[in-house]
Scaffold this active site. Sequence first.
Site, mmCIF file in Angstrom:
data_model
loop_
_atom_site.group_PDB
_atom_site.id
_atom_site.type_symbol
_atom_site.label_atom_id
_atom_site.label_comp_id
_atom_site.label_asym_id
_atom_site.label_seq_id
_atom_site.Cartn_x
_atom_site.Cartn_y
_atom_site.Cartn_z
ATOM 1 C CG ASN A 84 -44.271 58.339 127.133
ATOM 2 O OD1 ASN A 84 -43.125 58.885 126.899
ATOM 3 N ND2 ASN A 84 -45.123 58.203 126.279
ATOM 4 C CB SER A 135 -38.412 63.279 134.844
ATOM 5 O OG SER A 135 -37.991 64.551 135.207
ATOM 6 C CE1 TYR A 149 -42.476 69.098 129.507
ATOM 7 C CE2 TYR A 149 -40.158 69.543 129.620
ATOM 8 C CZ TYR A 149 -41.231 68.520 129.346
ATOM 9 O OH TYR A 149 -40.809 67.370 128.681
ATOM 10 C CE LYS A 153 -41.622 66.407 131.799
ATOM 11 N NZ LYS A 153 -42.227 64.969 131.868
ATOM 12 C CB THR A 184 -40.538 62.817 121.092
ATOM 13 O OG1 THR A 184 -40.550 64.100 121.685
ATOM 14 C CG2 THR A 184 -39.525 61.967 121.648
#
Length: 277
Positions: A84, A135, A149, A153, A184
């Site tokens: 994670n 992902s 980023y 991924k 998040t």
Amino acid sequence: MNNQKVWLITGAGRGMGVDIAKAALRAGHRVVATGRNPDRVKQALGDSQDLLVVKLDVTKLPDAEAAVKAGIDQFGTIDVLVNNAASFYAGFFEELTPEQMANQLLTSLIGPMNVTRAVLPVMRSQRSGLVITISSTAGLTGFSFGTAYAASKFGLEGWMQSLQAEIEPFGIQTITVNPGFFRTELLTEESTQFAELSIADYDERRIQQVQFWKEYHGQQSGDPAKLAQALITLTNLEEPPRRFLAGADAIKTAEEVATKLQQDLDAYRELSSSLDY
């Protein structure tokens, strides 16, 4: 519990990792909760006889090996790994330094590889296990200001698909999770780093992008607690999916990617098929 499992979760001190750890504990599982700051992990999760908090910087393979050993010493095995932990280096490619690109890949691609490398011998020996890797829709399609980023991924995607074929004969399963926008802490100052360089040609668009990402924190539609519970549901399946699209926006993105791929296939089918000797 006959179905009690031992989970090892990275990045469990904040954000989605906290929700995943809490959901696993509520479901009656035992959890090895890891993070760079173990005090923060303890504060976030509290005390439980089914909880072990371990310091883990995923960029360091010895840390990963030590965390797995601690989990084995405490609980005897590792059944579920959740990769994670991640970071977000936001910026136009030319304005991101080589060091920033490397740091993005180190945390979000090499980091999961380190932890998985440390866990796989355990899962192989017991001929069972599940590797869940978080992902992103950025692993399905790239986007402006997200070159670093998306690169990390997309790397995760290829690695996980290839890894599945290698470890399936040992009874080990994998799930790649592609969340859309979830509320998040990824967009907080602690997790998001902006490009260090400044090139005049990008000035106007950079200002707009930075403003968007800073203001979007707290506005994401996805509920990480619900995603965490969905992962519990998936792990209880005899045959879990190899990919899980998390969120209505993730489904929409995947559909758009599939449509565009089909359009390109159809448009150039004849030319593509004419390249044999």
